[in-house]
Write an enzyme that holds these catalytic residues in place. Structure first.
Site, mmCIF file in Angstrom:
data_model
loop_
_atom_site.group_PDB
_atom_site.id
_atom_site.type_symbol
_atom_site.label_atom_id
_atom_site.label_comp_id
_atom_site.label_asym_id
_atom_site.label_seq_id
_atom_site.Cartn_x
_atom_site.Cartn_y
_atom_site.Cartn_z
ATOM 1 N N THR A 94 -2.776 -36.501 -16.747
ATOM 2 C CA THR A 94 -1.461 -36.185 -17.302
ATOM 3 C C THR A 94 -0.395 -36.898 -16.498
ATOM 4 O O THR A 94 -0.596 -37.232 -15.330
ATOM 5 C CB THR A 94 -1.132 -34.683 -17.192
ATOM 6 O OG1 THR A 94 -1.125 -34.331 -15.797
ATOM 7 C CG2 THR A 94 -2.108 -33.833 -17.950
ATOM 8 N N ASP A 95 0.749 -37.118 -17.128
ATOM 9 C CA ASP A 95 1.916 -37.467 -16.329
ATOM 10 C C ASP A 95 2.204 -36.240 -15.459
ATOM 11 O O ASP A 95 1.690 -35.141 -15.715
ATOM 12 C CB ASP A 95 3.107 -37.811 -17.232
ATOM 13 C CG ASP A 95 4.192 -38.565 -16.443
ATOM 14 O OD1 ASP A 95 4.134 -38.569 -15.197
ATOM 15 O OD2 ASP A 95 5.089 -39.142 -17.081
ATOM 16 N N TRP A 96 3.006 -36.449 -14.438
ATOM 17 C CA TRP A 96 3.178 -35.382 -13.435
ATOM 18 C C TRP A 96 3.860 -34.134 -14.027
ATOM 19 O O TRP A 96 5.042 -34.135 -14.309
ATOM 20 C CB TRP A 96 3.945 -35.937 -12.240
ATOM 21 C CG TRP A 96 3.004 -36.405 -11.159
ATOM 22 C CD1 TRP A 96 3.065 -36.049 -9.833
ATOM 23 C CD2 TRP A 96 1.859 -37.263 -11.272
ATOM 24 N NE1 TRP A 96 2.014 -36.626 -9.138
ATOM 25 C CE2 TRP A 96 1.257 -37.369 -9.994
ATOM 26 C CE3 TRP A 96 1.241 -37.928 -12.325
ATOM 27 C CZ2 TRP A 96 0.107 -38.121 -9.757
ATOM 28 C CZ3 TRP A 96 0.104 -38.683 -12.084
ATOM 29 C CH2 TRP A 96 -0.443 -38.764 -10.818
#
Ligand code: BGC
Length: 763
Positions: free
Chosen positions: A231-233
């Site tokens: 995932t993106d952060w």
């Protein structure tokens, strides 16, 4: 590592250990399983340099990271149109990662530039999916050749910063395929990135982290991606749904909360353990790769990489305007360097890609140390301050005075940090008024005024007719000053071309009315008409078109030819063109091949870039550039068959100086080999049927039989008596007529004859 061994590992792991692999250990590390020898590895931003944080961590570039080298950002490197250059940059970054023990660099960032207003455009490559995919692909290739992973991001449709964590990008299937997925497709298929980073946003209502169609159907099943999705952060929404959809790793750490959710879901029978095993297998397929191929002798040579950063930027700078060949500058002239960015360049953008540069080379440093000129030949005035957008009269007057007493003035301007950054979008496309005022004031007294721009995205240039030359340096990395000086004085001949359109005004942009969306829905109603696809189709005047870029020499094109006049859809077409350096100095040209369908049953852009290459030529030299096109160069995404479709017909192959200046063209006929199954009904129009060769034959025959004397009489009457209705007009009217209406308008047609016709059409 072999699949059998990976499965062996999985069989030895407890449910909790497997669930644990699905989220990070901390901000930048993955979790390992010590007892089994599964390593914990570090990932880090990027991608145009290392943002390795050893202490306090964050995803917005706030806390300190190691001293590193900041290379030109994506906006700049895309303008090189040079795959070899991007590959080399990737190799350097890969080597740096090995030296710093970073398993995966978080990039390249390769979203489409839907609007110039996106705050993060400076990181992205292009408004064109081919350019994005090819540039990113080359970078991925370079990094991974050093046995370091990449994480192409942000998959997908993350084209605005406004509400990026909740907004839904809404588009039709064709737009998704032709533009937003196509930006990733080639790079993923060809270069096999180790990982992919899913975007924060939703796509048509579903968060990307839990979008099965994107993460599994498209990525893995169609494109054969065999790495892991992270995932993106902070982009996780529902952990169990995401796991099912194909998201392997949640980053950063979840504090164990979502690991427990996964384990509980398995115990409760909500999640099949098989799916968890599958996600672990995909993850473990990659995670050993880095450890097994460590290069412990790799060194991060700051000075050497700084030199490379300068060399790379020199290939990226775009000469936008050069009236009377004012550039290159002579070292004999007294030149005024004006503007704060001459001394303190803006060379990178804000947010997660922010690099802690170990040094920054300004144009002023460079011009004084590179032996170009004697120090007294270059004078400097600050001109403006970019802390706030306010005209400082004293600085302005001083700059005008300095410019007046020189033979030429070079103004260093652009966008301040506050105007563009990750985390928010731009509100307009203007430069600060203090800079516009400075340019106008200097140009009013100095006829030889040149503007050098440091910005990550297009700006409006209300002063464009007042200045002689404009050099677009973009956010050119920490050595930008040296690169700009080398270009200004002609040591390097500029060869960058725009990978995006510079519109005249923000109001002209295709999604101007919809950008950002409302109530967290951003509707992509401009469809496939993004960037030049829109401006060229509308024949709109723009400030600088996509693909534009000048040189200190000139290039001419001749002899555009193909190896065949006609191909079948499955065939390959070789297209060649001769390029000559018609000027007096060596230079590089970006050869651009566009394809224009001559007719189509769907609405298509007037032309699309289908191949490009960069060529280096000595004065007087001619080289042949040959491109090989396959069916995708002619295809559109059909929403009927949910696949790429090539229509039979004539296409024009066009060589363009840019997307709006076609210099050569030649035709090719492409024959479709795909049959779209058609079910005709009484509501099918005559036009629709006539467009299908089989339908046309049946209809014409059927009509001939059905039309009795009465019909012919009607035609005769039309021809003789009523001049207002010509046969063309009649044809045009019939085009949209549904079959059922023939009952009312074509004498002699009965329900039975119509049904017989329908049966023949569908037979
Ligand atoms: C950004 C990513 C970045 C991540 C880690 C996010 O906010 O969107 O591009 O890689 O943070 O810093």
């Amino acid at each position: 590592m072999e699949r059998a061994r990976i499965r062996e590992f999985i069989s030895q792991m407890t449910l909790e250990e497997k669930a644990g692999l699905c989220s990070g250990a901390d901000f930048w590390h993955t979790k390992g399983v010590e007892r089994l020898g599964i390593p914990s590895v570090m990932v880090s931003d990027g991608p145009h340099g290392l943002r390795k944080q050893e202490d306090a961590s964050d995803h917005l570039g706030i806390n300190e990271s190691i001293r590193a080298v900041c290379f030109p950002a994506g906006c700049a490197t895309a303008s090189s149109f040079d795959r070899n250059l991007l590959r080399e940059l990737g190799e350097i970054i890969g080597e740096e990662c090995q030296a710093e023990n970073i398993s995966t660099i978080l990039g390249p960032a390769m979203n489409i530039k839907r609007s110039p207003l996106c705050g993060r455009n400076f990181e992205y490559y292009s408004e064109d999916p081919l350019v994005s995919s090819e540039m990113a692909g080359a970078l991925i290739h370079g990094v991974q050749s050093k046995n370091v992973g990449t994480s192409p991001k942000h998959f997908m449709a993350n084209n605005q910063e406004y509400h990026r964590m909740t907004s839904s990008s809404e588009m039709d299937e064709r737009t998704m395929r032709e533009i937003y997925l196509a930006a990733f497709e080639g790079a993923v298929k060809k270069e096999k990135p180790w990982t992919i980073m899913n975007a924060y946003n939703k796509l048509n209502g579903t968060y990307l982290c839990e979008n099965q169609e994107m993460l599994t159907d498209v990525l893995r099943d169609e494109w054969k991606f065999d790495g892991y999705v992270m995932t993106d952060w902070g982009a996780m929404n529902d952990r169990v749904k995401a796991l099912k959809a194909g998201c392997n790793l949640e980053m950063p750490a979840s504090g164990g909360v979502t690991d427990e959710e996964i384990a509980a879901a398995v115990k409760d029978g909500i999640l099949s353990e098989k799916i968890l095993d599958q996600r672990c297998e995909e993850y473990l397929n990659i995670i050993f790769r880095y450890e097994e191929n460590r290069n412990r002798t790799a060194v991060f040579d700051l000075e050497k990489d700084h030199e490379a950063a300068r060399r790379i930027e020199e290939e990226c700078i775009v000469l936008l305007k050069n009236e009377n060949d004012i550039l290159p500058l002579s070292t004999e002239r007294r030149v005024a360097f004006i503007g704060k960015y001459a001394e303190a360049p803006r060379y990178q953008g804000g947010g997660s890609s922010h690099i802690n540069s170990f040094k920054v080379e300004s144009a002023l440093d460079a011009v004084r140390t590179f032996d170009y000129t004697k120090a007294e030949k270059v004078v400097y005035a600050q001109g403006y301050d970019d802390a706030e957008d306010r005209i400082d009269e004293k600085l302005l007057e001083e700059a005008v005075e300095t410019a007046k007493n020189a033979n030429a003035a070079v103004i260093f301007a652009g966008l301040p940090d506050s105007f563009e950054s990750e985390g928010y979008d731009r509100k307009h496309m203007r430069m600060p008024e203090c800079q516009n005022a400075l340019i106008r004031a200097v140009a009013a007294i100095q006829p030889n005024t040149i503007v050098v721009l440091h910005n990550g995205a297009p700006v409006e240039m209300p002063w464009i007719h007042d200045v002689k030359a404009v050099l677009e340096a973009y956010l050119g990395g920490q050595a930008v000053g040296g690169a700009v000086v080398n270009v200004l004085y002609g040591k390097t001949n500029p060869s960058g071309h725009l990978a995006e359109t510079f519109p005249l005004r923000v109001q002209d942009t295709p999604c101007y009315l919809n950008y950002g969306g409302e109530h967290d829905r951003s509707v992509y109603s401009e469809g496939v008409f993004v960037g030049y696809r829109y401006y060229a189709s509308k024949e709109m005047e723009v400030l600088f078109p996509f693909g534009h870029g000048l040189s200190y020499t000139t290039f001419s094109y001749s002899n555009l030819r193909t190896d065949k006049e006609q191909i079948k859809e499955s065939g390959l077409l070789h297209v060649s063109v001769d390029v000559t350096n018609a000027g007096k100095c060596a230079g590089k040209e970006v050869v651009q091949l566009y394809v224009a369908p001559k007719g189509s049953t769907v609405i298509r852009p007037v032309r699309e870039l289908r191949a490009f290459g960069k060529i280096s030529l000595e004065p007087g030299e001619t080289k042949t550039m040959t491109f090989c096109l396959d069916r995708r160069a002619f295809a559109y995404w059909s929403m009927e068959i949910h696949n790429w479709y090539v229509e039979s017909g004539e296409y024009e192959l066009q060589i363009g100086k840019n997307a709006q200046d076609i210099v050569l063209s030649c035709p090719v006929y492409v024959e479709s080999e795909t049959v779209i199954p058609k079910e005709y009904t009484l509501n099918s129009t005559l036009g629709e049927i006539m467009a299908d060769p089989k339908g046309k034959a049946i209809l014409e025959q059927g009509m001939a039989e059905m039309m009795d004397m009465g019909t012919r009489q009607t035609e005769e009457q039309t021809q003789q008596g009523d001049e207002a209705i010509s046969s063309e007009m009649m044809e045009a009217m019939m085009e949209g007529m549904p079959l059922r209406q023939m009952l009312s308008f074509v004498p002699g047609v009965t329900k039975e004859t119509l049904n017989a016709l329908l049966a023949a059409l569908n037979g």
